[in-house]
Design an enzyme around this catalytic site. Sequence first.
Site, PDB file in Angstrom:
ATOM      1  N   ASP A 130      -4.199  -9.394  41.659  1.00 32.50           N
ATOM      2  CA  ASP A 130      -4.304 -10.567  40.802  1.00 32.50           C
ATOM      3  C   ASP A 130      -5.767 -10.920  40.548  1.00 32.50           C
ATOM      4  O   ASP A 130      -6.630 -10.032  40.516  1.00 32.50           O
ATOM      5  CB  ASP A 130      -3.553 -11.732  41.453  1.00 32.50           C
ATOM      6  N   HIS A 163      -4.808 -18.132  39.564  1.00 33.69           N
ATOM      7  CA  HIS A 163      -3.492 -17.496  39.495  1.00 33.69           C
ATOM      8  C   HIS A 163      -3.178 -16.724  40.768  1.00 33.69           C
ATOM      9  O   HIS A 163      -2.073 -16.808  41.326  1.00 33.69           O
ATOM     10  CB  HIS A 163      -3.444 -16.566  38.277  1.00 33.69           C
ATOM     11  N   ASN A 255       7.068 -13.657  30.408  1.00 36.07           N
ATOM     12  CA  ASN A 255       7.441 -15.004  29.959  1.00 36.07           C
ATOM     13  C   ASN A 255       7.630 -15.095  28.451  1.00 36.07           C
ATOM     14  O   ASN A 255       7.422 -16.152  27.856  1.00 36.07           O
ATOM     15  CB  ASN A 255       6.353 -16.006  30.363  1.00 36.07           C
ATOM     16  N   SER A 315       5.678 -15.096  37.065  1.00 39.08           N
ATOM     17  CA  SER A 315       4.561 -14.849  37.985  1.00 39.08           C
ATOM     18  C   SER A 315       4.882 -15.342  39.386  1.00 39.08           C
ATOM     19  O   SER A 315       4.376 -14.806  40.374  1.00 39.08           O
ATOM     20  CB  SER A 315       3.300 -15.569  37.511  1.00 39.08           C
TER      21      SER A 315
END
Length: 568
Positions: A130, A163, A255, A315
């Site tokens: 990430d 994130h 998404n 996520s």
Amino acid sequence: MAVVAAPPSAVAPAAGAEEFAKGRLLVLPRAGLSAADLEGVLRPHGGKARRVGQSDLHIVDLPPNASEKAVQALLKHHPKLKFAELDRRVSAAFVPNDPYLGSQWYSTKINAPTAWDTTRGGGVTIAILDTGVSATHPDLAASLVPGWNVYNNNSDTSDVHGHGTAVAGSAAAASNNSVGVAGVAGAAKIMPIRIADANAYAYWSTVAQGITWAADRGARVANISYVGVAGSAAVQSAAQYMKNKGGLVVVCAGNNGIDEGLPFSTTMIPVSATDSSDVKTSWSSFGQFVAVSAPGINIWTTARNGGYEQWWGTSIASPVTAGVVALMMSANSALTASQVESLLYASAVDLGVPGRDPVYGHGRIDAAAAVNAARVATPTDTVAPNASITSPGGGSTVSGVVNVDASATDNVGITRVELRANNGLVATDTSAPFQFAWNSASVANGNATLMATAYDAAGNSRASSAVTVNVANSVVADVSPPSVAIMNPKGGTVSGTVQVSLSATDNSGAAGIRQSLYINGVLKASGVGGSLSYAWNTRKEKAGTYTLRAEARDAAGNSSIVTKQVTR
């Protein structure tokens, strides 16, 4: 390939910016293709290959004036490559929400507290691929192990966006520590691997490198909360590489709220998002590639600033699932990756259409059922896989570098297929389709026997039926003589016992050389190979000048002679 928009706090790429990396491609050569042959494939395009970790995947750097799309279009059908693809840019799959106090409803929904009565994930490392992970967060700091910054090629894995810290907390924030939230696998270790920039944009190449880096360093689970990674052949190859090492890769579905159109795969676990009513969220992507679903809305997790935030997105559904996988591995470390995967699917709560479907996959994960299934499962697998060579066919005449294709099946899963020619190992392929490049010049002209052997994670193996082909390579006449030298004595005066040594080399190798040593025309010693020694007792010789003559002859009859004079 669909890519979600960057979060509101991020700076989006400039209008018209390419969705792939400039100046590079991702390629996977057939197993056994030599570095020289791969260089030959890339040379017309000016490409230079860099191998990714210990895998067979390569990043290809192109010259500044090259068109990535044009070169990829030419290479993707090259018979010596399994695939060639653009290095796509991908973004994080989340919808941030304003923080407010709430409860971790999802823990109860997936029966995590019951699973924690058995295990909290100890002994398992989860790699978080990430934007980095905050090393100072009170719910994460004690769980971190050394990671790597693939994006900048250094050891700085601090979170440049936020994130990554949120994803890490969902999977493995410390539990039972009277602080903040409890991750699904609160006793697992976290390996931070930064794959993205400060805007949370990554590339297929950084994802694949991150998976390989984690697999080579013992991570059992890797989480990738980035849209579109399941559409990359390079990432699929890296995920299979990790699976062969006993690990599993969990990814988000995306998404976009659409069917992403991606096919079913056995290399990774794609996850769609559900709400508190076990219904897919409106924004969660879906499709045949979805394996399971998990809660992904109003999920409280760790924040980069040391606090806590509530997040939405696949996520978050993805690391929730990764945490359950870690619990299963901790409950029964003897299980193979394929067995853990199978038990995860079988224990899921079936939603939607009965059986696996494109919306929920096998169903919504159930931590308690999954851990119990893993705990009581026996890892014994005694069923051997099946293998066959599908090309070339028996009786074919071949020459040069030959493409060999094999097929392999197993009740659990194939970890690798080995190709042998005349019982000599050619190469090992660890991902389907199993494709090899065999240099037939490595064997003599005439009949050669090819055989493929498939292995599963339990070590069971089975060889295919033999396929006999006729090797017919052009024979080039050898007209180059060998080189020979008298290494000792150096010359001058000799006395006592002198060790006379000869050395010879040839373009066809030392095995075919025959050397002879003459002293004043009398043969004293001979032998086969690149060296020859003779103990010369000069005490038995009269005083005077002696001529040493060394002769080397190769298998084609080419010869060389050198002489040297010494005085007794």
